[in-house]
Structure formats: C-alpha cells, structure tokens
Write a protein that holds these residues in place. Structure first.
Motif, PDB file in Angstrom:
ATOM      1  N   THR A 151       0.825  -1.225  -0.073  1.00  0.00           N
ATOM      2  CA  THR A 151       0.184   0.020   0.038  1.00  0.00           C
ATOM      3  C   THR A 151       0.900   1.219   0.011  1.00  0.00           C
ATOM      4  O   THR A 151       0.537   2.217  -0.733  1.00  0.00           O
ATOM      5  N   PHE A 152       1.829   1.354   0.598  1.00  0.00           N
ATOM      6  CA  PHE A 152       2.857   2.412   0.827  1.00  0.00           C
ATOM      7  C   PHE A 152       3.361   2.920  -0.553  1.00  0.00           C
ATOM      8  O   PHE A 152       3.383   3.989  -0.971  1.00  0.00           O
ATOM      9  N   LEU A 153       3.849   1.641  -1.318  1.00  0.00           N
ATOM     10  CA  LEU A 153       4.293   1.948  -2.907  1.00  0.00           C
ATOM     11  C   LEU A 153       3.170   2.366  -3.731  1.00  0.00           C
ATOM     12  O   LEU A 153       3.526   3.491  -4.423  1.00  0.00           O
ATOM     13  N   THR A 154       1.934   2.061  -3.538  1.00  0.00           N
ATOM     14  CA  THR A 154       1.054   2.480  -4.347  1.00  0.00           C
ATOM     15  C   THR A 154       0.574   3.904  -3.897  1.00  0.00           C
ATOM     16  O   THR A 154       0.579   4.750  -4.855  1.00  0.00           O
ATOM     17  N   TYR A 155       0.462   4.193  -2.662  1.00  0.00           N
ATOM     18  CA  TYR A 155      -0.043   5.669  -2.299  1.00  0.00           C
ATOM     19  C   TYR A 155       1.176   6.643  -2.472  1.00  0.00           C
ATOM     20  O   TYR A 155       0.997   7.753  -2.982  1.00  0.00           O
ATOM     21  N   GLN A 156       2.387   6.222  -2.437  1.00  0.00           N
ATOM     22  CA  GLN A 156       3.349   7.169  -2.671  1.00  0.00           C
ATOM     23  C   GLN A 156       3.736   7.392  -4.317  1.00  0.00           C
ATOM     24  O   GLN A 156       4.147   8.397  -4.696  1.00  0.00           O
ATOM     25  N   LEU A 157       3.763   6.183  -5.048  1.00  0.00           N
ATOM     26  CA  LEU A 157       4.289   6.402  -6.335  1.00  0.00           C
ATOM     27  C   LEU A 157       3.193   6.728  -7.327  1.00  0.00           C
ATOM     28  O   LEU A 157       3.238   7.542  -8.226  1.00  0.00           O
ATOM     29  N   LEU A 158       2.019   6.157  -7.257  1.00  0.00           N
ATOM     30  CA  LEU A 158       0.910   6.022  -8.202  1.00  0.00           C
ATOM     31  C   LEU A 158       0.422   7.528  -8.617  1.00  0.00           C
ATOM     32  O   LEU A 158       0.413   8.039  -9.715  1.00  0.00           O
ATOM     33  N   PRO A 159       0.279   8.316  -7.330  1.00  0.00           N
ATOM     34  CA  PRO A 159       0.157   9.894  -7.540  1.00  0.00           C
ATOM     35  C   PRO A 159       1.379  10.572  -8.413  1.00  0.00           C
ATOM     36  O   PRO A 159       0.819  11.630  -8.818  1.00  0.00           O
ATOM     37  N   ARG A 160       2.380  10.078  -8.501  1.00  0.00           N
ATOM     38  CA  ARG A 160       3.485  10.967  -9.267  1.00  0.00           C
ATOM     39  C   ARG A 160       3.488  10.451 -10.756  1.00  0.00           C
ATOM     40  O   ARG A 160       3.960  11.245 -11.490  1.00  0.00           O
ATOM     41  N   ILE A 161       2.918   9.253 -10.958  1.00  0.00           N
ATOM     42  CA  ILE A 161       2.955   8.965 -12.247  1.00  0.00           C
ATOM     43  C   ILE A 161       1.618   8.961 -12.873  1.00  0.00           C
ATOM     44  O   ILE A 161       1.615   8.935 -14.138  1.00  0.00           O
ATOM     45  N   ALA A 162       0.506   9.052 -12.172  1.00  0.00           N
ATOM     46  CA  ALA A 162      -0.769   9.273 -12.902  1.00  0.00           C
ATOM     47  C   ALA A 162      -1.427  10.444 -12.217  1.00  0.00           C
ATOM     48  O   ALA A 162      -1.074  10.751 -11.210  1.00  0.00           O
ATOM     49  N   LYS A 163      -2.143  11.277 -13.037  1.00  0.00           N
ATOM     50  CA  LYS A 163      -2.791  12.321 -12.624  1.00  0.00           C
ATOM     51  C   LYS A 163      -3.825  12.210 -11.791  1.00  0.00           C
ATOM     52  O   LYS A 163      -4.107  12.938 -10.659  1.00  0.00           O
ATOM     53  N   LYS A 164      -4.678  11.112 -12.061  1.00  0.00           N
ATOM     54  CA  LYS A 164      -5.883  10.769 -11.405  1.00  0.00           C
ATOM     55  C   LYS A 164      -5.921   9.129 -11.481  1.00  0.00           C
ATOM     56  O   LYS A 164      -5.317   8.769 -12.132  1.00  0.00           O
ATOM     57  N   PRO A 165      -6.870   8.741 -10.800  1.00  0.00           N
ATOM     58  CA  PRO A 165      -7.465   7.103 -10.710  1.00  0.00           C
ATOM     59  C   PRO A 165      -8.035   7.074 -11.985  1.00  0.00           C
ATOM     60  O   PRO A 165      -8.495   8.152 -12.472  1.00  0.00           O
ATOM     61  N   TRP A 166      -8.085   5.607 -12.344  1.00  0.00           N
ATOM     62  CA  TRP A 166      -8.851   5.334 -13.484  1.00  0.00           C
ATOM     63  C   TRP A 166     -10.026   5.835 -13.711  1.00  0.00           C
ATOM     64  O   TRP A 166     -10.328   6.391 -14.913  1.00  0.00           O
TER      65      TRP A 166
ATOM     66  N   LEU B 182      -3.892  -8.278   1.031  1.00  0.00           N
ATOM     67  CA  LEU B 182      -4.522  -7.088   1.717  1.00  0.00           C
ATOM     68  C   LEU B 182      -3.936  -5.740   0.912  1.00  0.00           C
ATOM     69  O   LEU B 182      -4.901  -4.714   0.581  1.00  0.00           O
ATOM     70  N   GLY B 183      -2.784  -5.512   0.682  1.00  0.00           N
ATOM     71  CA  GLY B 183      -2.090  -4.431   0.091  1.00  0.00           C
ATOM     72  C   GLY B 183      -2.619  -4.330  -1.447  1.00  0.00           C
ATOM     73  O   GLY B 183      -2.814  -3.260  -1.876  1.00  0.00           O
ATOM     74  N   ALA B 184      -2.652  -5.524  -1.873  1.00  0.00           N
ATOM     75  CA  ALA B 184      -3.285  -5.662  -3.391  1.00  0.00           C
ATOM     76  C   ALA B 184      -4.674  -4.908  -3.541  1.00  0.00           C
ATOM     77  O   ALA B 184      -5.038  -4.222  -4.302  1.00  0.00           O
ATOM     78  N   GLY B 185      -5.447  -5.189  -2.487  1.00  0.00           N
ATOM     79  CA  GLY B 185      -6.893  -4.925  -2.375  1.00  0.00           C
ATOM     80  C   GLY B 185      -6.905  -3.367  -2.277  1.00  0.00           C
ATOM     81  O   GLY B 185      -7.702  -2.668  -2.835  1.00  0.00           O
ATOM     82  N   MET B 186      -6.135  -2.766  -1.486  1.00  0.00           N
ATOM     83  CA  MET B 186      -6.097  -1.206  -1.021  1.00  0.00           C
ATOM     84  C   MET B 186      -5.648  -0.692  -2.145  1.00  0.00           C
ATOM     85  O   MET B 186      -6.144   0.239  -2.406  1.00  0.00           O
ATOM     86  N   SER B 187      -4.499  -1.302  -2.650  1.00  0.00           N
ATOM     87  CA  SER B 187      -3.829  -0.545  -4.060  1.00  0.00           C
ATOM     88  C   SER B 187      -5.072  -0.560  -5.102  1.00  0.00           C
ATOM     89  O   SER B 187      -4.890   0.519  -5.878  1.00  0.00           O
TER      90      SER B 187
ATOM     91  N   GLY C 290      -3.112   4.583   7.175  1.00  0.00           N
ATOM     92  CA  GLY C 290      -2.471   5.717   7.665  1.00  0.00           C
ATOM     93  C   GLY C 290      -1.040   5.632   7.730  1.00  0.00           C
ATOM     94  O   GLY C 290      -0.267   6.574   7.343  1.00  0.00           O
ATOM     95  N   ILE C 291      -0.409   4.338   8.057  1.00  0.00           N
ATOM     96  CA  ILE C 291       0.940   4.277   7.938  1.00  0.00           C
ATOM     97  C   ILE C 291       1.519   4.461   6.635  1.00  0.00           C
ATOM     98  O   ILE C 291       2.529   5.143   6.359  1.00  0.00           O
ATOM     99  N   ALA C 292       0.757   3.858   5.543  1.00  0.00           N
ATOM    100  CA  ALA C 292       1.236   3.710   3.922  1.00  0.00           C
ATOM    101  C   ALA C 292       1.312   5.229   3.621  1.00  0.00           C
ATOM    102  O   ALA C 292       1.919   5.586   2.725  1.00  0.00           O
ATOM    103  N   SER C 293       0.359   6.124   4.241  1.00  0.00           N
ATOM    104  CA  SER C 293       0.383   7.762   3.950  1.00  0.00           C
ATOM    105  C   SER C 293       1.344   8.510   4.853  1.00  0.00           C
ATOM    106  O   SER C 293       1.308   9.737   4.849  1.00  0.00           O
ATOM    107  N   LEU C 294       2.017   7.583   5.654  1.00  0.00           N
ATOM    108  CA  LEU C 294       3.011   8.447   6.652  1.00  0.00           C
ATOM    109  C   LEU C 294       2.468   9.368   7.338  1.00  0.00           C
ATOM    110  O   LEU C 294       2.983  10.727   7.355  1.00  0.00           O
ATOM    111  N   GLN C 295       1.179   9.112   7.935  1.00  0.00           N
ATOM    112  CA  GLN C 295       0.400  10.162   8.835  1.00  0.00           C
ATOM    113  C   GLN C 295       0.875   9.993  10.111  1.00  0.00           C
ATOM    114  O   GLN C 295       0.855   8.930  10.896  1.00  0.00           O
ATOM    115  N   PRO C 296       1.745  11.010  10.765  1.00  0.00           N
ATOM    116  CA  PRO C 296       2.066  10.951  12.339  1.00  0.00           C
ATOM    117  C   PRO C 296       1.063  10.352  13.294  1.00  0.00           C
ATOM    118  O   PRO C 296       1.223   9.734  14.000  1.00  0.00           O
TER     119      PRO C 296
END
Lengths: 139, 151
Positions: free
Chosen positions: A53-68, B19-24, B121-127
């Motif tokens: 989820t971290f990779l998706t949240y951090q990287l996707l908004p940098r390579i795509a302007k918006k969700p599909w 789980l991460g794939a679903g969130m993503s 929240g952690i994946a968004s680095l929210q303190p």
C-alpha cells in the motif's frame, strides 16, 4: 459513484477479505496469540499490507494524474489530537478483549464464523454511541 | 524462527500482500482510501437523523462502504470454498460483544482502526496514525494479558 466504480470496490474488498481469511486474521484466537507474543504472524500481515500500500500511495500519484475512474486520489485523514490518540487507546482495549477488529469481523462471516455477529453488533453499537453522544463539535 | 512463528509464516506474508493488493486496486481505480471502521458509522445514516450521521462524508460514502464490506464477505467465502474449512471461534460471547463495543467506540473516536490507521495511515506516513498504531498495540497487548491472567 457509478456501477463500474462499485464493481472495482467490490473486487478490491474481495481481495481484502480473501487476504484476511488466507492469513487467518479472521480467527480471533490467532490475533490474541499475537497480542500475547505467542505467534508474531500479525506483524507479517501488517508489514506485507503496508509495504504494498505504501508503494501504491506514494508512487501512483506521481506517475498518474488521477485514478482510472475518478477525478482525484484521496488522502487518509488523521488529525494529531487527544481525540485520535484516546480513541486509539480505547480501540486497543476492545481489540485485546475480543481479538476482533472491523475488517476481520466482517470478513469472518464469509468463513462461517457466526459468533462474529456478536462482535459486529458490538462494533455497530459502539460506533452509534460515539456518533450520537461523542461526536466532534462542528467547526 | 519457529519460536516466533509456530504456525508457519508464508500464509501471513502472502495474506498481507493480498490485503495490500486490495487497498492498491481500490486506490488506483477509484482514489478511495479503504479503511474499514467508517462503515459502522455510515450505516447509521440510513436509520438515524442525528446530525453527525447526516455528515456529507458518511452520506456520500455509505454506498461504496457497504459494497466494500460485502466484497470482504465474498472474498472470504471464496477462500472458504476453495481452500478452507469453516471455523467457529471459541472466544466467549461476552468478550466478542463487549470487546466489539469498546473497539467500535474507540475506532470511531480515533477515526481509524487496524486497517485505517494500521495500513492506510502508515502507508500515507501520517504521524497521528503511526502513533495511534503504537498506542493501540500497547493497550491491546496489556488487555489480552490481563484478561488471560484473570480467566
């Protein structure tokens, strides 16, 4: 929200539910074993989920302007406040008592774990009391 | 390794990645953040006229949150039919009910649970989420030990 978006919501939820069942997080006993430090598996579940989820949240908004299918990427709203932190402390007490948190309480029904209906009733009642009597004051 | 993971470790990691794939997928397709506790508040917007439940963020999200919850049940059912065996918990009923109530109240006061703070929240680095996770892990570990000691 159109039907196409809802279809993706359902598929994403199914992946989530499958993952919770596959990782045995739908068994409150496994969660309690983690909290007692008898089986640290929950850390791997959380770590694996956060990594992807971290990779998706951090990287996707940098390579795509918006969700599909929508106009903008959302953000998780977390406010550093006494309310947030006190709520977290209270949540932990309930989680430690029951071994159940919202995701596994819902997903567990799909594995035939019917006593989780009690946990679901408790979760809904707790959310009602919070919203009815302890809602934040409007700004 | 066996001391930390007496039941093996691969299914934990694989499940976490799913789980991460679903969130993503949710985020990539719709931009939505897939926390799980809000559905327990937004569902009350169907039944209650109390001002808090009429908030736009609950009215506008209640449909997809219900679909998301239904997806969770469906995904777990697919697992059951394909690989699993039904499992019925032996945790006493009062602990499920009272623990659920306390967890529901706390998660909504905090605006996050193990999914919302722990994953999103952690994946968004929210303190505030990261600190919340540390706090609820601590209180949950203490509670589990106290309850087990008293039982």
């Amino acid at each position: 929200m159109n039907a196409r978006m809802l279809a993706f919501v359902a598929i994403a939820g199914a992946l989530f539910g499958f993952g919770l069942a596959y990782s045995t997080m739908v068994k409150p006993e496994v969660v309690i074993d983690f909290l007692m430090w008898r089986d640290l598996g929950l850390l791997l579940v959380l770590g694996g989920a956060v990594a992807v989820t971290f990779l998706t949240y951090q990287l996707l908004p940098r390579i795509a302007k918006k969700p599909w299918l929508a106009d903008a990427f959302g953000k998780h709203p977390s406010e550093m406040s006494a309310r947030t932190l006190a709520g977290a402390a209270i949540f932990g007490v309930g989680w430690g008592l029951s071994g159940v948190c919202p995701g596994p309480a819902i997903a567990g029904l799909g594995t035939g774990n019917w006593p989780l209906l009690l946990a679901l009733a408790g979760l809904a009642a707790g959310a009602f009391i919070q919203g009815r009597f302890f809602a934040p004051k409007a700004p | 390794m066996d001391a930390f993971f007496p039941n093996g470790w691969m299914h934990y990691l694989a499940g976490g990645l799913l789980l991460g794939a679903g969130m993503s997928l949710l985020f990539a397709a719709t931009g939505l953040i897939g926390g799980m506790s809000t559905v327990f508040t937004s569902i009350w917007s169907f039944f209650s006229q109390a001002p808090y439940f009429r908030d736009a963020r609950f009215l506008s999200s209640r449909t997809w949150r219900l679909v998301y919850a239904a997806g969770l049940v469906g995904g777990a059912l697919v697992w059951l039919l394909a690989f699993g065996e039904p499992f019925v918990t032996g945790i006493p009923a009062w602990r499920l009910l009272v623990g659920g109530f306390i967890a529901g109240f706390g998660a909504r006061l905090s605006n996050g649970c193990t999914a919302g703070h722990g994953i999103c929240g952690i994946a968004s680095l929210q303190p505030a989420s990261i600190l919340s996770v540390v706090i609820f892990l601590a209180t949950a570990m203490i509670t589990a030990r106290v309850v087990t000691a008293l039982a």
